[in-house]
Design a protein around this motif. Structure first.
Motif, mmCIF file in Angstrom:
data_model
loop_
_atom_site.group_PDB
_atom_site.id
_atom_site.type_symbol
_atom_site.label_atom_id
_atom_site.label_comp_id
_atom_site.label_asym_id
_atom_site.label_seq_id
_atom_site.Cartn_x
_atom_site.Cartn_y
_atom_site.Cartn_z
ATOM 1 N N GLN A 103 0.832 -1.197 0.000
ATOM 2 C CA GLN A 103 0.000 0.000 0.000
ATOM 3 C C GLN A 103 0.867 1.248 0.000
ATOM 4 O OE1 GLN A 103 -2.515 0.700 3.459
ATOM 5 N NE2 GLN A 103 -4.202 1.104 2.065
ATOM 6 N N LYS A 104 1.916 1.199 0.793
ATOM 7 C CA LYS A 104 2.802 2.349 0.876
ATOM 8 C C LYS A 104 3.463 2.614 -0.466
ATOM 9 C CE LYS A 104 6.420 4.209 3.719
ATOM 10 N NZ LYS A 104 7.617 3.910 4.462
ATOM 11 N N HIS A 105 3.943 1.535 -1.095
ATOM 12 C CA HIS A 105 4.597 1.718 -2.399
ATOM 13 C C HIS A 105 3.626 2.288 -3.419
ATOM 14 C CE1 HIS A 105 8.401 0.184 -1.343
ATOM 15 N NE2 HIS A 105 7.977 -1.040 -1.057
ATOM 16 N N LEU A 106 2.393 1.750 -3.434
ATOM 17 C CA LEU A 106 1.411 2.234 -4.405
ATOM 18 C C LEU A 106 1.095 3.703 -4.154
ATOM 19 C CD1 LEU A 106 -0.995 -0.807 -4.734
ATOM 20 C CD2 LEU A 106 0.424 0.186 -6.505
ATOM 21 N N GLN A 107 1.007 4.076 -2.877
ATOM 22 C CA GLN A 107 0.732 5.481 -2.577
ATOM 23 C C GLN A 107 1.893 6.370 -2.966
ATOM 24 O OE1 GLN A 107 -0.374 5.642 1.526
ATOM 25 N NE2 GLN A 107 -2.516 5.196 1.094
ATOM 26 N N GLN A 108 3.088 5.800 -2.881
ATOM 27 C CA GLN A 108 4.254 6.607 -3.230
ATOM 28 C C GLN A 108 4.368 6.836 -4.726
ATOM 29 O OE1 GLN A 108 7.124 4.217 -1.245
ATOM 30 N NE2 GLN A 108 7.328 5.595 0.488
ATOM 31 N N ILE A 109 3.887 5.858 -5.538
ATOM 32 C CA ILE A 109 4.053 6.036 -6.976
ATOM 33 C C ILE A 109 2.790 6.504 -7.669
ATOM 34 C CG2 ILE A 109 5.949 4.362 -7.176
ATOM 35 C CD1 ILE A 109 3.893 2.389 -8.291
ATOM 36 N N GLY A 110 1.634 6.466 -7.009
ATOM 37 C CA GLY A 110 0.399 6.930 -7.646
ATOM 38 C C GLY A 110 0.435 8.431 -7.838
ATOM 39 N N PRO A 111 0.076 8.917 -9.031
ATOM 40 C CA PRO A 111 0.192 10.353 -9.275
ATOM 41 C C PRO A 111 -0.674 11.190 -8.336
ATOM 42 C CG PRO A 111 -0.941 9.258 -11.092
ATOM 43 C CD PRO A 111 -0.399 8.184 -10.214
ATOM 44 N N ALA A 112 -1.887 10.734 -8.060
ATOM 45 C CA ALA A 112 -2.771 11.543 -7.211
ATOM 46 C C ALA A 112 -2.363 11.465 -5.746
ATOM 47 C CB ALA A 112 -4.214 11.094 -7.389
ATOM 48 N N SER A 113 -2.114 10.232 -5.269
ATOM 49 C CA SER A 113 -1.822 10.105 -3.841
ATOM 50 C C SER A 113 -0.475 10.751 -3.503
ATOM 51 C CB SER A 113 -1.851 8.643 -3.420
ATOM 52 O OG SER A 113 -1.087 7.854 -4.287
ATOM 53 N N ALA A 114 0.515 10.606 -4.394
ATOM 54 C CA ALA A 114 1.814 11.221 -4.122
ATOM 55 C C ALA A 114 1.715 12.739 -4.248
ATOM 56 C CB ALA A 114 2.867 10.672 -5.079
ATOM 57 N N GLY A 115 1.050 13.192 -5.313
ATOM 58 C CA GLY A 115 0.989 14.633 -5.548
ATOM 59 C C GLY A 115 0.224 15.361 -4.464
ATOM 60 N N LEU A 116 -0.856 14.750 -3.989
ATOM 61 C CA LEU A 116 -1.685 15.427 -2.988
ATOM 62 C C LEU A 116 -1.067 15.381 -1.592
ATOM 63 C CD1 LEU A 116 -5.306 14.570 -4.132
ATOM 64 C CD2 LEU A 116 -4.184 16.787 -4.119
ATOM 65 N N ALA A 117 0.041 14.655 -1.453
ATOM 66 C CA ALA A 117 0.755 14.697 -0.181
ATOM 67 C C ALA A 117 1.165 16.128 0.133
ATOM 68 C CB ALA A 117 1.978 13.794 -0.226
ATOM 69 N N ALA A 118 1.240 16.959 -0.897
ATOM 70 C CA ALA A 118 1.604 18.360 -0.700
ATOM 71 C C ALA A 118 0.564 19.101 0.131
ATOM 72 C CB ALA A 118 1.772 19.042 -2.056
ATOM 73 N N GLN A 119 -0.667 18.559 0.185
ATOM 74 C CA GLN A 119 -1.730 19.260 0.914
ATOM 75 C C GLN A 119 -1.713 18.950 2.408
ATOM 76 O OE1 GLN A 119 -5.538 18.343 -0.713
ATOM 77 N NE2 GLN A 119 -5.336 19.818 -2.368
ATOM 78 N N ALA A 120 -1.148 17.806 2.776
ATOM 79 C CA ALA A 120 -1.286 17.347 4.151
ATOM 80 C C ALA A 120 -0.369 18.130 5.075
ATOM 81 C CB ALA A 120 -0.973 15.861 4.234
ATOM 82 N N THR A 121 -0.882 18.429 6.270
ATOM 83 C CA THR A 121 -0.043 19.124 7.240
ATOM 84 C C THR A 121 0.133 18.312 8.518
ATOM 85 O OG1 THR A 121 -1.970 20.260 8.084
ATOM 86 C CG2 THR A 121 -0.668 21.422 6.430
ATOM 87 N N THR A 122 -0.705 17.266 8.700
ATOM 88 C CA THR A 122 -0.532 16.435 9.898
ATOM 89 C C THR A 122 -0.453 14.978 9.483
ATOM 90 O OG1 THR A 122 -2.902 16.192 10.153
ATOM 91 C CG2 THR A 122 -1.869 17.988 11.371
ATOM 92 N N GLY A 123 -0.172 14.152 10.441
ATOM 93 C CA GLY A 123 -0.108 12.719 10.159
ATOM 94 C C GLY A 123 1.226 12.344 9.550
ATOM 95 N N ASP A 124 1.582 11.068 9.693
ATOM 96 C CA ASP A 124 2.843 10.683 9.060
ATOM 97 C C ASP A 124 2.553 10.301 7.618
ATOM 98 O OD1 ASP A 124 1.612 8.710 10.831
ATOM 99 O OD2 ASP A 124 2.830 7.292 9.725
ATOM 100 N N LEU A 125 3.252 10.965 6.729
ATOM 101 C CA LEU A 125 2.994 10.809 5.307
ATOM 102 C C LEU A 125 3.813 9.666 4.747
ATOM 103 C CD1 LEU A 125 3.221 14.573 4.570
ATOM 104 C CD2 LEU A 125 1.183 13.194 4.323
ATOM 105 N N VAL A 126 3.251 9.041 3.698
ATOM 106 C CA VAL A 126 4.012 7.967 3.064
ATOM 107 C C VAL A 126 5.143 8.545 2.226
ATOM 108 C CG1 VAL A 126 2.196 6.253 3.023
ATOM 109 C CG2 VAL A 126 2.333 7.917 1.194
ATOM 110 N N ILE A 127 4.979 9.809 1.837
ATOM 111 C CA ILE A 127 5.988 10.447 0.994
ATOM 112 C C ILE A 127 6.009 11.924 1.346
ATOM 113 C CG2 ILE A 127 4.371 10.859 -0.913
ATOM 114 C CD1 ILE A 127 6.768 10.131 -2.777
ATOM 115 N N GLY A 128 7.189 12.535 1.323
ATOM 116 C CA GLY A 128 7.305 13.952 1.650
ATOM 117 C C GLY A 128 6.537 14.792 0.650
#
Lengths: 238, 503
Positions: free
Chosen positions: A185-210
């Motif tokens: 799941q972590k790998h898929l989230q890291q390479i998925g365009p939407a899930s990786a790109g939207l990591a830019a929006q998160a401010t809390t929680g431990d993210l799968v990718i910076g």
């Protein structure tokens, strides 16, 4: 290049629907953000800067239409032959289109994100205004536009192109959600365009990718799509 | 051959001779099957040799149940009654640090009296109890629940409980003072033998709370435990007390408790600690395993493809100018639209039916062989899920067809269809808080995903009944009606516009 840019800008400016789509980008993004911000309940208080930018989920679809049509319209109307006669360097045509799309989307996205933040400010409990999710969302939408443009150039059929893009953006996160093996799941989230790109929006929680790395992943997707599109454009007859 | 049959035949010919649409339909079915059968989930059931298989006890109604609790009991024959006073219900919840549980009682922690056919898991029973947050309840045979007075138990306001057995019936009663009694409910547990196990029980279900951080919303939780304090325990009527035995029913099946279930007797006062639940087993955050719904995750991807085919089935005609030929050949414009809807609906339904049937039958086996516990659904529920998935895809394709006919341009039509059908589901499943997600799944065409719900919701079982766990806010057919309503609206508007506008 200046001429090519000018030509592409004129085409985009004068083709019917462009303005309407840009208005929908802004209205849709702000509207969905407002709807999400209006929610109340125990789960609502988690990540307020991100919640106030929920509308990007809808805005990206409209951005994708806009970018797909920039290339798709050329093929469906036969305009592409004229374009390539006027500018024989095919990579230059794609580059000019990419610049114009990025610029237009950036302006619309900036307005949409600003609107979402203002609405979030009014509806949500007080929270710090964080710059990174806002800037990240604008960049995210720009990159989604470039990804769509590259896909449309590679696929040519606008309907097929939009379905490929929407599958990448919407279906991949759902599929990722049901994979319970945490490593996968972590790998898929890291390479998925939407899930990786939207990591830019998160401010809390431990993210799968910076956040910036995530946008980098999306940028790679966009770059890959543009490269593929460029290669196809060069090789095939228009 | 009448006119409609001819139009139908023409549209069918168009559909089957365009390679992209056929490939698209096959792809949709293929993706649904691939995602349903690929081993995405991994579990530990049966992976550690014999004895590690996951087997849930089965209740008297044939449904799977959770049946684990601390039990202080003795066998009693014939008719009689038993009374007790509950003076406190306290407990421990999992904290942020797993080693340091914090004090607290989950809403459905239970402590009270029970009459049970035996100590075996899944045997029939009737119980009257105080709960953490739901007042006094009378429950029997796992799925039945009757509410009593709503107030909680405190040291200053203790509560008296009584169970009376008369033949096949068990009556539960409560009292604030032990002298004036109010009947909570009368139960007929299935096949109660002459000699039953009677006594005190305490249990406390999994604790789960919603978390909403990072990119995904989800759930966190863990086992909780409850301690009931009882006194004035007295068998009456035909029952005369003997020595009380102490048992932990189903101690291992619901995961480790925070601490061992305990039993302290201090003269007249019993302090019993238990963890678990006596309830139907539910898939989801507070339960174990997956439901059939999760095997059909590919529906979502298939839906995108189907929507594209549905929209293009009409927009391609506008793009190529074929629409003029079509309308010259069959001037009844509504008839053309109806024929297109029938063709795309029927083809999609057939493809969806095959894909869903394969996934529901084989996907469960794949999951089980991967060690995932899959809650079996009843045959009617499985049939509804298979037919419902096919209907969801077919009606969504017709909705896309209507939008395509309205908007005429494939890109706009495809995106509009994806945004109204697929995006609400995505938002509800991933980013939105539960309230907003449930609202969205009530009003948007994505409500039809309710057709895929496999597990029933029980109000008396603590669980996060959220869309990501496979629980939808509307009943299956109501959800389908929402999608059908939107489709009727789109087709109606398309019919009006098709007649009014030039092709």
């Amino acid at each position: 290049m200046t001429f090519a840019l000018h030509a592409e800008w004129t085409k985009l400016r004068t083709s019917p629907g462009t303005l309407a789509l840009l208005v929908v980008v802004v209205a849709g993004t702000v509207g969905v953000s407002a709807a999400a911000a209006a929610c109340s309940g125990p789960g609502c208080g988690a990540d307020l800067p991100k919640l106030s930018l929920t509308g990007v989920q809808l805005g990206q679809a409209v951005v994708a239409i806009l970018a797909v049509l920039v290339m798709g319209n050329e093929y469906s109307s036969g305009m592409v032959k004229v374009t390539l006669t006027a500018v024989p360097r095919r990579s230059r045509v794609l580059a000019a289109k990419a610049v114009v799309v990025a610029a237009v989307v950036a302006v619309a996205a900036a307005v949409a994100v600003a609107g979402s933040l203002i609405v979030g400010r009014l509806l949500l409990p007080t929270h710090d205004l964080v710059l990174r999710p806002a800037v990240g969302s604008v960049l995210y939408l720009v990159l989604v536009g470039l990804l769509s443009l590259g896909t449309a150039t590679a696929v040519r059929n606008p309907a097929a192109a939009i379905s490929v893009v929407l599958t990448l953006l919407y279906a991949l996160p759902i599929v990722t959600g049901v994979v319970t093996d945490p490593a996968w799941q972590k790998h898929l989230q890291q390479i998925g365009p939407a899930s990786a790109g939207l990591a830019a929006q998160a401010t809390t929680g431990d993210l799968v990718i910076g956040p910036w790395k995530g946008l980098g992943v999306l940028a790679l997707w966009a770059f890959g799509a543009l490269l593929a599109g460029g290669a196809v454009l060069k090789r095939r007859d228009a | 051959m009448n006119a409609f049959a001819k139009t139908l035949r023409a549209e069918w010919t168009k559909f089957r001779t365009v390679r992209g649409w056929v490939i698209g339909t096959v792809t949709a079915a293929g993706v649904i099957m691939a995602l349903g059968l690929l081993p995405g989930l991994q579990g530990s059931c049966g992976k550690h040799g014999p004895g590690s298989e996951c087997v849930l006890p089965v209740g008297p109604g044939g449904e799977e149940v959770t049946d684990s609790f601390a039990f202080v009991h003795q066998p009693l024959a014939g008719d009689g009654s038993i009374t007790v006073r509950v003076t406190a219900l306290t407990g421990l919840l999992p904290g942020p640090n797993p080693d340091e549980p914090r004090p607290g009682v989950v809403p459905w922690a239970k402590a009270g009296l029970i009459v049970k056919a035996g100590t075996g898991q899944g045997s029939s029973y009737a119980a009257v109890m105080v709960t953490g947050d739901h007042g006094v309840r009378m429950q029997h045979d796992y799925t039945h629940d009757i509410a009593g007075s709503p107030s909680a138990v405190t040291a200053t306001a203790p509560r008296w409980l009584r169970l009376t057995r008369t033949g096949d019936t068990v009556t539960g009663a409560e009292s604030v003072d032990g002298s004036s009694w109010t009947t909570v409910g009368i139960a007929r547990p299935a096949g109660l033998p002459a000699t039953v196990e009677v006594g005190l029980f305490v249990t406390s279900p999994q604790y789960a709370e919603e978390v909403n951080e990072s990119l995904m919303s989800g759930a966190m939780g863990g086992p909780s435990q409850a301690t009931g304090t009882f006194d004035h325990l007295a068998p009456q009527g035909g029952w005369t007390g003997a020595a009380w035995q102490r048992d932990s029913i189903g101690a291992s099946s619901n995961g480790p408790a925070i601490r061992d279930s305990g039993f302290v007797r201090d003269g007249d006062v019993f302090r019993v600690t238990g963890s678990g639940d006596i309830a139907p087993a539910v898939p989801g955050a507070a339960g174990t395993g997956a439901s059939v719904t999760q095997t059909l995750v590919g529906t979502f991807v298939g839906l995108i493809v189907v929507v594209v085919v549905g929209a293009m089935f009409v927009t391609a005609e506008y793009r190529r100018g074929l629409i003029r030929t079509t309308l010259t050949a069959s001037p009844g414009r509504i008839r053309v639209l109806a024929a297109k809807a029938v063709v795309v609906g029927a083809v999609t339904f057939a493809a969806g039916l095959i894909a869903a049937a394969v996934v529901v039958v084989l996907g469960q086996r794949v999951l089980r062989s991967n060690g995932v516990y899959v809650h079996p659904a009843s045959t009617p529920a499985e049939l509804r899920i298979v037919a419902g998935t096919a209907a969801l895809l077919a009606v969504a394709a017709i909705l896309a067809l209507g939008l395509g006919s309205l908007l005429r341009r494939s890109v706009t039509a495809v995106t509009t269809a994806v945004v109204v059908i697929v995006l609400p589901y995505l938002l509800a499943m991933t980013v939105l808080p539960t309230d907003a997600a449930q609202w969205l799944l009530r009003v948007s065409p994505a409500a039809a995903f309710a057709l895929q719900q496999a597990a029933p919701e029980y109000p008396q079982v603590a669980n996060l009944y959220t869309p990501p766990n496979g629980y939808f806010p509307l009943p299956p057919w109501a959800g389908f009606a929402v999608l059908a309503g939107w489709t009727a609206l789109a087709l109606g508007a398309a019919a009006v516009m098709l007649r009014r506008r030039d092709a």
